[in-house]
Scaffold this motif. Structure first.
Motif, mmCIF file in Angstrom:
data_model
loop_
_atom_site.group_PDB
_atom_site.id
_atom_site.type_symbol
_atom_site.label_atom_id
_atom_site.label_comp_id
_atom_site.label_asym_id
_atom_site.label_seq_id
_atom_site.Cartn_x
_atom_site.Cartn_y
_atom_site.Cartn_z
ATOM 1 N N GLY A 48 -55.755 58.475 -18.332
ATOM 2 C CA GLY A 48 -55.038 57.417 -19.022
ATOM 3 C C GLY A 48 -55.169 57.420 -20.521
ATOM 4 N N CYS A 49 -55.810 58.463 -21.083
ATOM 5 C CA CYS A 49 -56.018 58.477 -22.542
ATOM 6 C C CYS A 49 -54.815 59.031 -23.305
ATOM 7 N N GLY A 50 -53.790 59.506 -22.589
ATOM 8 C CA GLY A 50 -52.574 59.953 -23.274
ATOM 9 C C GLY A 50 -52.412 61.452 -23.378
ATOM 10 N N LYS A 51 -53.175 62.230 -22.607
ATOM 11 C CA LYS A 51 -53.105 63.693 -22.708
ATOM 12 C C LYS A 51 -51.707 64.216 -22.348
ATOM 13 N N SER A 52 -51.196 63.773 -21.217
ATOM 14 C CA SER A 52 -49.880 64.239 -20.783
ATOM 15 C C SER A 52 -48.781 63.718 -21.706
ATOM 16 N N THR A 53 -48.960 62.496 -22.184
ATOM 17 C CA THR A 53 -47.992 61.940 -23.145
ATOM 18 C C THR A 53 -47.939 62.802 -24.403
ATOM 19 N N LEU A 54 -49.096 63.251 -24.852
ATOM 20 C CA LEU A 54 -49.154 64.110 -26.034
ATOM 21 C C LEU A 54 -48.324 65.378 -25.829
ATOM 22 N N LEU A 55 -48.455 66.007 -24.664
ATOM 23 C CA LEU A 55 -47.666 67.210 -24.384
ATOM 24 C C LEU A 55 -46.174 66.909 -24.396
ATOM 25 N N ARG A 56 -45.788 65.810 -23.803
ATOM 26 C CA ARG A 56 -44.365 65.477 -23.734
ATOM 27 C C ARG A 56 -43.784 65.154 -25.101
ATOM 28 N N LEU A 57 -44.600 64.620 -25.971
ATOM 29 C CA LEU A 57 -44.152 64.388 -27.347
ATOM 30 C C LEU A 57 -43.927 65.710 -28.068
ATOM 31 N N ILE A 58 -44.875 66.647 -27.908
ATOM 32 C CA ILE A 58 -44.727 67.954 -28.548
ATOM 33 C C ILE A 58 -43.503 68.679 -27.999
ATOM 34 N N ALA A 59 -43.263 68.536 -26.690
ATOM 35 C CA ALA A 59 -42.134 69.207 -26.048
ATOM 36 C C ALA A 59 -40.795 68.580 -26.423
ATOM 37 N N GLY A 60 -40.826 67.406 -27.009
ATOM 38 C CA GLY A 60 -39.577 66.716 -27.331
ATOM 39 C C GLY A 60 -38.990 65.978 -26.152
ATOM 40 N N LEU A 61 -39.769 65.806 -25.086
ATOM 41 C CA LEU A 61 -39.286 65.089 -23.906
ATOM 42 C C LEU A 61 -39.420 63.583 -24.075
ATOM 43 N N LEU A 62 -40.277 63.172 -25.005
ATOM 44 C CA LEU A 62 -40.426 61.768 -25.376
ATOM 45 C C LEU A 62 -40.348 61.662 -26.896
ATOM 46 N N PRO A 63 -39.734 60.598 -27.421
ATOM 47 C CA PRO A 63 -39.739 60.406 -28.882
ATOM 48 C C PRO A 63 -41.035 59.739 -29.324
ATOM 49 N N VAL A 64 -41.464 60.040 -30.521
ATOM 50 C CA VAL A 64 -42.644 59.365 -31.066
ATOM 51 C C VAL A 64 -42.257 57.952 -31.474
ATOM 52 N N ASP A 119 -37.552 77.321 -27.543
ATOM 53 C CA ASP A 119 -38.737 78.122 -27.842
ATOM 54 C C ASP A 119 -40.032 77.423 -27.420
ATOM 55 N N VAL A 120 -39.905 76.339 -26.668
ATOM 56 C CA VAL A 120 -41.061 75.615 -26.135
ATOM 57 C C VAL A 120 -40.921 75.539 -24.618
ATOM 58 N N ALA A 121 -41.933 76.026 -23.903
ATOM 59 C CA ALA A 121 -41.931 75.980 -22.440
ATOM 60 C C ALA A 121 -43.060 75.080 -21.971
ATOM 61 N N MET A 122 -42.839 74.449 -20.802
ATOM 62 C CA MET A 122 -43.857 73.536 -20.276
ATOM 63 C C MET A 122 -44.135 73.863 -18.824
#
Length: 261
Positions: free
Chosen positions: A41-57, A75-78
């Protein structure tokens, strides 16, 4: 390569507002392997999704190669926890899926697909269906698929969490080799401290929600690293113990870094 400056992400629902990440400043060099650890719950997966552009900051800026991230990029794979292979397609056709999605020339990419499968130890399994493979083999197929487009950045969200301990250790060694050969920049989320030490150049430790960078630990152990009895076993144990202590500290008892370097 990857830059996060003042990045925060807030989720709003009928039950209220949740701050998942707050004030993240992190800079990841090209070709670097960075692991992210922290409590659930500390936001690890959220951090990845932000970098991937799947979520906006909600606040802040994320850049890749100097370009601001505003959405998903080719050029970004997940890679996720589950391989999510299409059961009716062969191993080779699953690896070639991004080629079809992006409309690339299949004939030009078929050889690369074969090479990736060979690299991942899956040569000879091209015609098999996913149900004929073990869980570890399926995850290797998913890894090959994610590398088809030669991504500059590979984001991995606990990709080995559903596997048994021995298979996880084997894939950790395999991933090091694939990373050396493909030279992608990797951000790897994991709950397993030993896995982070085996794989990463640096380990980012997030505090409990809201996730902030508590510490960034450089892992200066020669590669390749293995979980068995090696000349570097003592160093692996020491770094693992240090990270365990960081994660066990109560929230607010340790200073939070802001430089992310």
């Amino acid at each position: 390569m990857i830059g996060l400056t003042g990045v925060s992400r807030t989720f709003t629902s009928r039950s209220g507002t949740t701050v998942a990440l707050q004030g993240i400043d992190l800079h990841i060099a090209e070709g670097e392997f960075v692991a992210v650890v922290g409590r659930s719950g500390c936001g690890k997966s959220t951090l990845l999704r932000l970098i991937a552009g799947l979520l906006p900051v909600t606040e802040g800026v994320i850049t890749i190669g100097g370009e601001r991230v505003t959405g998903a990029r080719r050029d970004v794979a997940m890679l996720f926890q589950r391989p999510a292979l299409l059961p009716w397609r062969s191993v080779l056709d699953n690896v070639l899926l991004p080629v079809e999605i992006f409309g690339w020339d299949t004939s030009q990419h078929r050889q690369r697909a074969h090479q990736l499968l060979e690299t991942a130890g899956l040569g000879g399994f091209e015609k098999h269906r996913p149900h004929e493979l073990s869980g570890g083999m399926q995850q290797r197929v998913a890894l090959c698929r994610s590398l088809m487009g030669e991504p500059r950045v590979l984001l991995m969200d606990e990709p080995f969490s559903a596997l048994d301990a021995l298979t996880r250790a084997e894939l950790a060694v395999e991933l090091q080799r694939i990373h050396r050969e493909n030279a992608a920049t990797v951000v790897f989320v994991t709950h397993a401290i030993d896995e982070a030490v085996l794989l990463a150049d640096r380990v980012v430790v997030l505090s409990p929600r809201p996730g902030r960078i508590r510490e960034v630990v450089g892992i200066d152990i020669p590669r390749p690293r293995t979980p068995g009895r090696t000349a570097h076993l003592a160093e692996v144990a020491r770094f693992s113990a240090d990270l365990h202590e960081l994660l066990m500290e109560p929230s607010g008892s340790a200073p939070v870094r802001t430089d992310g370097r």
